[in-house]
Design an enzyme around this catalytic site. Structure first.
Site, PDB file in Angstrom:
ATOM      1  N   ALA A  37      35.833  83.920 -35.713  1.00 47.19           N
ATOM      2  CA  ALA A  37      35.047  84.335 -34.559  1.00 47.19           C
ATOM      3  C   ALA A  37      34.479  83.059 -33.936  1.00 47.19           C
ATOM      4  CB  ALA A  37      33.934  85.266 -35.006  1.00 47.19           C
ATOM      5  N   GLY A  97      37.101  85.528 -39.056  1.00 50.35           N
ATOM      6  CA  GLY A  97      37.678  86.601 -38.236  1.00 50.35           C
ATOM      7  C   GLY A  97      39.191  86.499 -38.124  1.00 50.35           C
ATOM      8  N   GLU A 144      40.459  88.083 -41.136  1.00 50.34           N
ATOM      9  CA  GLU A 144      40.144  89.517 -41.011  1.00 50.34           C
ATOM     10  C   GLU A 144      41.099  90.227 -40.056  1.00 50.34           C
ATOM     11  OE1 GLU A 144      36.045  88.467 -40.182  1.00 50.34           O
ATOM     12  OE2 GLU A 144      35.382  89.801 -41.789  1.00 50.34           O
ATOM     13  N   GLU A 165      32.276  82.461 -44.183  1.00 49.21           N
ATOM     14  CA  GLU A 165      31.022  82.927 -43.575  1.00 49.21           C
ATOM     15  C   GLU A 165      29.756  82.556 -44.332  1.00 49.21           C
ATOM     16  OE1 GLU A 165      33.800  84.690 -43.748  1.00 49.21           O
ATOM     17  OE2 GLU A 165      34.170  85.650 -41.813  1.00 49.21           O
TER      18      GLU A 165
HETATM   19  N1  DAK Z   1      34.655  78.890 -33.082  1.00 46.75           N
HETATM   20  C1  DAK Z   1      34.564  78.121 -31.994  1.00 46.75           C
HETATM   21  N2  DAK Z   1      35.276  76.983 -31.814  1.00 46.75           N
HETATM   22  C2  DAK Z   1      36.091  76.612 -32.787  1.00 46.75           C
HETATM   23  C3  DAK Z   1      36.239  77.372 -33.973  1.00 46.75           C
HETATM   24  C4  DAK Z   1      35.471  78.580 -34.103  1.00 46.75           C
HETATM   25  N3  DAK Z   1      35.573  79.387 -35.165  1.00 46.75           N
HETATM   26  N4  DAK Z   1      37.123  76.740 -34.776  1.00 46.75           N
HETATM   27  C5  DAK Z   1      37.520  75.639 -34.106  1.00 46.75           C
HETATM   28  N5  DAK Z   1      36.904  75.557 -32.914  1.00 46.75           N
HETATM   29  C6  DAK Z   1      37.037  74.510 -31.898  1.00 46.75           C
HETATM   30  C7  DAK Z   1      36.300  73.245 -32.310  1.00 46.75           C
HETATM   31  O1  DAK Z   1      34.942  73.363 -32.016  1.00 46.75           O
HETATM   32  C8  DAK Z   1      37.018  72.207 -31.486  1.00 46.75           C
HETATM   33  O2  DAK Z   1      36.536  72.285 -30.175  1.00 46.75           O
HETATM   34  P1  DAK Z   1      36.176  70.915 -29.335  1.00 46.75           P
HETATM   35  O3  DAK Z   1      35.204  70.203 -30.173  1.00 46.75           O
HETATM   36  O4  DAK Z   1      37.502  70.202 -29.236  1.00 46.75           O
HETATM   37  O5  DAK Z   1      35.667  71.428 -28.047  1.00 46.75           O
HETATM   38  C9  DAK Z   1      38.452  72.709 -31.455  1.00 46.75           C
HETATM   39  O6  DAK Z   1      38.389  74.094 -31.799  1.00 46.75           O
HETATM   40  C10 DAK Z   1      39.330  72.008 -32.481  1.00 46.75           C
HETATM   41  O7  DAK Z   1      38.684  72.119 -33.739  1.00 46.75           O
HETATM   42  P2  DAK Z   1      38.419  70.862 -34.702  1.00 46.75           P
HETATM   43  O8  DAK Z   1      38.264  69.614 -33.917  1.00 46.75           O
HETATM   44  O9  DAK Z   1      37.322  71.241 -35.626  1.00 46.75           O
HETATM   45  O10 DAK Z   1      39.820  70.797 -35.472  1.00 46.75           O
HETATM   46  P3  DAK Z   1      40.078  70.284 -36.933  1.00 46.75           P
HETATM   47  O11 DAK Z   1      41.551  70.229 -37.096  1.00 46.75           O
HETATM   48  O12 DAK Z   1      39.309  69.037 -37.230  1.00 46.75           O
HETATM   49  O13 DAK Z   1      39.508  71.418 -37.907  1.00 46.75           O
HETATM   50  C11 DAK Z   1      39.184  73.686 -38.627  1.00 46.75           C
HETATM   51  C12 DAK Z   1      40.108  72.689 -37.890  1.00 46.75           C
HETATM   52  C13 DAK Z   1      39.778  75.098 -38.463  1.00 46.75           C
HETATM   53  C14 DAK Z   1      39.152  73.342 -40.134  1.00 46.75           C
HETATM   54  C15 DAK Z   1      37.761  73.587 -38.038  1.00 46.75           C
HETATM   55  O14 DAK Z   1      37.873  73.723 -36.620  1.00 46.75           O
HETATM   56  C16 DAK Z   1      36.852  74.641 -38.545  1.00 46.75           C
HETATM   57  O15 DAK Z   1      36.320  74.567 -39.664  1.00 46.75           O
HETATM   58  N6  DAK Z   1      36.596  75.671 -37.705  1.00 46.75           N
HETATM   59  C17 DAK Z   1      35.675  76.734 -38.022  1.00 46.75           C
HETATM   60  C18 DAK Z   1      36.310  77.658 -39.009  1.00 46.75           C
HETATM   61  C19 DAK Z   1      35.363  78.738 -39.423  1.00 46.75           C
HETATM   62  O16 DAK Z   1      34.309  78.494 -40.073  1.00 46.75           O
HETATM   63  N7  DAK Z   1      35.738  79.959 -39.042  1.00 46.75           N
HETATM   64  C20 DAK Z   1      34.981  81.109 -39.441  1.00 46.75           C
HETATM   65  C21 DAK Z   1      34.040  81.448 -38.360  1.00 46.75           C
HETATM   66  S1  DAK Z   1      32.899  82.643 -38.922  1.00 46.75           S
HETATM   67  C22 DAK Z   1      30.064  89.279 -37.433  1.00 46.75           C
HETATM   68  C23 DAK Z   1      31.184  89.227 -36.657  1.00 46.75           C
HETATM   69  C24 DAK Z   1      32.135  88.313 -36.962  1.00 46.75           C
HETATM   70  C25 DAK Z   1      31.994  87.421 -37.982  1.00 46.75           C
HETATM   71  C26 DAK Z   1      30.853  87.474 -38.743  1.00 46.75           C
HETATM   72  C27 DAK Z   1      29.892  88.411 -38.485  1.00 46.75           C
HETATM   73  N8  DAK Z   1      29.055  90.240 -37.121  1.00 46.75           N
HETATM   74  C28 DAK Z   1      28.664  90.351 -35.793  1.00 46.75           C
HETATM   75  C29 DAK Z   1      28.350  90.882 -38.165  1.00 46.75           C
HETATM   76  C30 DAK Z   1      32.992  86.434 -38.192  1.00 46.75           C
HETATM   77  C31 DAK Z   1      32.663  85.186 -38.574  1.00 46.75           C
HETATM   78  C32 DAK Z   1      33.610  84.112 -38.532  1.00 46.75           C
HETATM   79  O17 DAK Z   1      34.758  84.231 -38.215  1.00 46.75           O
END
Ligand code: DAK
Length: 258
Positions: A63, A108, A111, A131
């Site tokens: 997400a 997400g 998911e 998360e």
């Molecule tokens: N959201 C927003 N932007 C994201 C993103 C994300 N999840 N993942 C990557 N990006 C963006 C980065 O910010 C970056 O943007 P710029 O800085 O270039 O503008 C671009 O994508 C490239 O990412 P990186 O530079 O970080 O690329 P790397 O190869 O170095 O790293 C990575 C790739 C996938 C390891 C890293 O980007 C990363 O760790 N991303 C976050 C992964 C993550 O933690 N995903 C889980 C998100 S939490 C709920 C509803 C939904 C949810 C929870 C609760 N309720 C309402 C109850 C769901 C939660 C989630 O999904």
């Protein structure tokens, strides 16, 4: 411009989440676009869907953390509901959906893949529920679907530790059915989808419903669900066609989705 591309190849529809600059992260707009793309699927013609992400690096990196970071409690609940409604829609969509996971499937992203019927991935895929490291629980069904798909113990380990796993481990624990080289992933997904699409569509849909609905209830009730759907097939053209083809030793079958 839509963040979701929709392409039709024969009787197969391909949905590509296309927000590459954010590694296809799911913001509200992407969720809306996915819903609109599903609205556009012609269920008379399309017999199987493939869901994938644009580019070769990421399926869906979760997400959108930027959008989520400022949510209030009420907005958080609304965002969760929007995602959950969409993921449930995919899970119960009348035709099978194959997730072709081409890279990161985090939060997400994992998911949405789990809401699909079948998951296959490229060898650079990475799965995880990060998360708790962000101070939240999985919010799009991760706690529920991962525990059902792998095992409660493995789901708890992955969710509590927020550890990412690579394709080979995802395969070993049964989260994905197969792993391919990056360039082989989409051809494999299309081949599998075409293999599904050539079968009697109503029978395939009924199988999806029988498996999904049956898993929600005890075996005695589940078997009745199957019986009813099995019975329904005998009111279809395609049951007559499928069995006639066998009896007439005919290879070609003319299934018409009726
Ligand atoms: N959201 C927003 N932007 C994201 C993103 C994300 N999840 N993942 C990557 N990006 C963006 C980065 O910010 C970056 O943007 P710029 O800085 O270039 O503008 C671009 O994508 C490239 O990412 P990186 O530079 O970080 O690329 P790397 O190869 O170095 O790293 C990575 C790739 C996938 C390891 C890293 O980007 C990363 O760790 N991303 C976050 C992964 C993550 O933690 N995903 C889980 C998100 S939490 C709920 C509803 C939904 C949810 C929870 C609760 N309720 C309402 C109850 C769901 C939660 C989630 O999904």
């Amino acid at each position: 411009m839509s963040n979701v591309l929709y392409e039709v190849k024969g009787n197969v529809g391909i949905l590509t989440i296309s927000r590459e600059k954010a590694l296809n992260a799911l913001n509200s707009e992407v969720l809306d676009d996915l819903n609109a793309a599903l609205d556009a699927v012609d269920l008379e013609e399309i017999r199987c869907l493939i869901l994938t992400g644009a580019g070769q690096k990421s399926f869906v990196a979760g997400a959108d953390i930027g959008e989520m970071s400022t949510l209030t409690k009420a907005e958080g609940e609304a965002f969760g509901k929007k995602g959950n409604d969409l993921f449930r829609r995919i899970e119960t969509f009348p035709i099978p959906v194959i997730a072709a996971v081409n890279g990161f499937a985090l939060g997400g992203g994992c998911e949405i893949a789990m809401s699909c019927d079948i998951r296959i991935c490229s060898d650079n895929a990475v799965f995880g529920q990060p998360e708790v490291g962000l101070g939240i629980t999985p919010g799009f069904g991760g706690t529920q679907r991962l525990a059902r798909l792998v095992s409660p113990g493995m789901a708890k380990q992955l969710i509590y530790t927020a550890r990412n796993i690579k394709a080979d481990e995802a395969y070993r624990i049964g989260l994905v059915n197969a792993v391919y080289n990056t360039e082989e992933l989409m051809p494999a997904a299309e081949k599998m989808a075409a293999g599904i699409a050539k079968n009697a569509p109503i029978a395939v849909r009924h199988c999806k419903k029988a498996i999904n609905d049956g898993l929600q209830v005890g075996m005695d009730e589940a078997i009745v669900i199957e019986e009813k759907l099995f019975g329904d097939c005998f009111e279809t053209h395609d049951q007559v066609e499928g069995m006639s083809a066998f009896l007439e030793k005919r290879k070609e079958k003319n299934f018409i989705n009726k």
